[in-house]
Scaffold this active site. Sequence first.
Site, PDB file in Angstrom:
ATOM      1  CG  ASP A  15      -2.254   0.663   1.055  1.00 21.12           C
ATOM      2  OD1 ASP A  15      -2.071   1.571  -0.016  1.00 21.12           O
ATOM      3  OD2 ASP A  15      -2.956   0.843   1.864  1.00 21.12           O
ATOM      4  CD1 TRP A  20       7.740   6.299  -2.351  1.00 16.44           C
ATOM      5  CD2 TRP A  20       7.389   6.139  -4.691  1.00 16.44           C
ATOM      6  NE1 TRP A  20       9.095   6.244  -3.064  1.00 16.44           N
ATOM      7  CE2 TRP A  20       8.722   6.274  -4.426  1.00 16.44           C
ATOM      8  CE3 TRP A  20       7.006   6.170  -5.885  1.00 16.44           C
ATOM      9  CZ2 TRP A  20       9.841   6.156  -5.439  1.00 16.44           C
ATOM     10  CZ3 TRP A  20       7.808   6.338  -6.933  1.00 16.44           C
ATOM     11  CH2 TRP A  20       9.218   6.284  -6.574  1.00 16.44           C
ATOM     12  CG  HIS A  32       0.607   1.265  -9.523  1.00 13.18           C
ATOM     13  ND1 HIS A  32       0.399   0.887  -8.203  1.00 13.18           N
ATOM     14  CD2 HIS A  32      -0.380   1.989  -9.992  1.00 13.18           C
ATOM     15  CE1 HIS A  32      -0.686   1.394  -7.983  1.00 13.18           C
ATOM     16  NE2 HIS A  32      -1.251   2.014  -8.948  1.00 13.18           N
ATOM     17  CB  SER A  60      -8.352  -5.982  -3.223  1.00 14.51           C
ATOM     18  OG  SER A  60      -8.696  -4.889  -3.896  1.00 14.51           O
ATOM     19  CB  THR A  61     -11.969  -8.862  -5.679  1.00 11.02           C
ATOM     20  OG1 THR A  61     -11.660  -9.874  -5.399  1.00 11.02           O
ATOM     21  CG2 THR A  61     -13.326  -9.027  -6.550  1.00 11.02           C
ATOM     22  CG  ASN A  63      -7.036  -2.869  -5.765  1.00 12.78           C
ATOM     23  OD1 ASN A  63      -6.116  -3.484  -5.284  1.00 12.78           O
ATOM     24  ND2 ASN A  63      -7.390  -1.917  -4.947  1.00 12.78           N
ATOM     25  NE  ARG A 182      -3.444  -1.319   4.231  1.00 15.10           N
ATOM     26  CZ  ARG A 182      -4.800  -1.576   3.934  1.00 15.10           C
ATOM     27  NH1 ARG A 182      -5.528  -2.487   4.430  1.00 15.10           N
ATOM     28  NH2 ARG A 182      -5.367  -1.110   2.853  1.00 15.10           N
ATOM     29  NE  ARG A 188      -8.428   0.908   4.837  1.00 15.41           N
ATOM     30  CZ  ARG A 188      -8.314   1.954   4.773  1.00 15.41           C
ATOM     31  NH1 ARG A 188      -8.243   2.809   5.912  1.00 15.41           N
ATOM     32  NH2 ARG A 188      -7.590   2.723   3.904  1.00 15.41           N
ATOM     33  CD  GLU A 201       2.224 -10.876  17.554  1.00 16.10           C
ATOM     34  OE1 GLU A 201       1.963  -9.741  17.759  1.00 16.10           O
ATOM     35  OE2 GLU A 201       1.757 -11.849  18.365  1.00 16.10           O
TER      36      GLU A 201
END
Length: 238
Positions: A15, A20, A32, A60-61, A63, A182, A188, A201
């Site tokens: 992410d 960036w 990307h 992800s679906t 996206n 993440r 999240r 963890e």
Amino acid sequence: MDKIKIPYHIGIIVDGNGRWAKEKGLSRSMGHLEGSKTLRRISLYAFEKGVKVLSAFVFSTENFKRSKEEVDYLMNLFVKEFGTNFKIFKEKNIKVVFSGEKKGLPNDVQEVIAKMEEQTINNDAGIFNVCINYGGRKEIVETSKKLAQMVVDEKIKIEDISEELFKKNLYYDLPDIDLLIRTSGEIRLSNFMLYQLSYAELYFPKTYFPDFLEKEFDLALEEYTKRDRRYGGINYEK
Ligand code: IPE
Ligand code: MG
């Protein structure tokens, strides 16, 4: 500091590529592209350090809701990455697998994925699980359907369904995730590997993914080493 503990299975939610790029006055695509280089570099580093399984959430679906221009760029990038640049994993004896709804991907992406899986199926130095067009709930629902069908076909009985059998019938039979990273400061899970994350963890560095290089990865391992994993029990020696 204690000896660094190496997680067996690390999950990474990629992410911050867009932010960036924006901070540098570049297009999201450049973010990307840089992120894809970081993913390769950091994955190789993780395997060198002794990590056995690495799962990366790259698309992800959900996206697919992004602009056509961004989705097209990402799909072309995947073709280039998995079709060409991922040769390095093949050479390093890493088995590459892809989790998600493959049929929803463009044909050329499906082709390079199938080829990479086929060419690395017997590799045994580690597993790189790339989650693409992936959703965690969907994986659980698909597994439930698979098991229900096995009951209908009288291959198993309802009583045979256990946590272990369920795990074996997910997209791939992988061990639990020990450490989830993440990047970019978002705190999240966004529907990533819900079944496998039960006892992980969690680590949320602020760094944008393209900058998540070796030094940052080492910090994640340091943090993991400090965690006291009890799985609901008590460590009476502490
Ligand atoms: C993650 O970076 C890459 C993908 C989801 C493909 P983002 O594209 O989510 O970057 P931000 O969140 O906009 O910075
Ligand atoms: Mg994002």
